[in-house]
Scaffold this active site. Structure first.
Site, PDB file in Angstrom:
ATOM      1  CD  GLN A  84     -61.923 -15.290  20.739  1.00 40.32           C
ATOM      2  OE1 GLN A  84     -61.147 -14.582  21.357  1.00 40.32           O
ATOM      3  NE2 GLN A  84     -63.231 -15.055  20.724  1.00 40.32           N
ATOM      4  CB  CYS A 105     -62.833 -19.376  24.576  1.00 33.84           C
ATOM      5  SG  CYS A 105     -62.501 -21.140  24.386  1.00 33.84           S
TER       6      CYS A 105
END
Length: 223
Positions: A87, A186
């Site tokens: 991410q 993340c």
């Protein structure tokens, strides 16, 4: 014994260990990605030498293939859509980024094992500073316990093309931790981030490099 040229440099396909390169200047993210893609192709197509590339980037947020728009809170730095897994993450000065270009055809052809080896690499490097890095189920990266909290000290994001890896890991040595405030690192909201210096350790990037190289040879060794 064959030799191939990569950017004008002859490389030996019989070499046992990856090339180990350390940059002293900040490396722009986009050009670093382009270099990795070129080197990964050269490894896959022409047997170029594997490479571990240690560097720092100017402040930047990168969005992996699973990034969620809501996790970008404040785009105070450039945002780069990258092809690695994962991410949002932050890169910047004081963070040791290690890009790892390995030919997994000669290393088991097992991506899950490769990621676990990257985790173990970071854990052993941290252990050289008496820091206990740990895995967490469902949370990518390496975590430490600090004053009753769990905080992330290293991130992992990889891509594999034609069984050659690129991208890699990022270890927080002494970055400005406030820079992580522009994203949900993340995608994990309930835990923070830390660094070796935030843990009270006067570790330099050069110190981290020595620990990373020693641990890398323990985990990956020759191809």
């Amino acid at each position: 014994m064959a030799n191939h040229a990569f950017r004008g440099v002859k490389v030996n396909t019989a070499a046992l260990l990856p090339e180990w390169r350390v940059e002293t200047a900040l490396q722009p993210y986009a050009s670093a990605v382009a270099f990795m893609e070129e080197r990964a192709s050269a490894i896959a197509e022409a047997g170029a030498t594997e490479l571990v590339w240690l560097l720092e980037h100017p402040p930047i947020y990168t969005a992996g293939t699973s990034a969620r728009a809501g996790d970008l809170i404040d785009a105070r730095f450039p945002v780069f859509q990258t092809g690695r897994g994962g991410q949002y993450t932050y890169h910047g000065p004081g963070q040791r980024v290690a890009y790892v270009m390995l030919d997994l055809k000669h290393r088991g052809m097992d991506v899950r094992r490769y990621v676990r080896d990257l985790e173990e690499w970071l854990i052993r490097a941290l252990a050289s500073f008496n820091v206990k890095g740990e895995r967490r189920q469902g949370r990518v990266g390496i975590w430490v316990k600090n004053a009753g909290r769990e905080e992330k000290i290293a991130a992992i994001g990889v891509r594999v093309r034609r069984w050659v890896s690129y991208h890699g890991v990022a270890l927080n040595v002494d970055p400005d931790l406030s820079h992580f405030g522009g994203i949900v690192p993340c995608g994990i909201r309930e835990h923070g981030v830390t660094s070796l210096t935030a843990l009270g350790l006067p570790v330099t990037l050069a110190d981290a490099d020595v620990a990373l190289k020693a641990a890398f040879l323990e985990i990956f060794g020759a191809n």
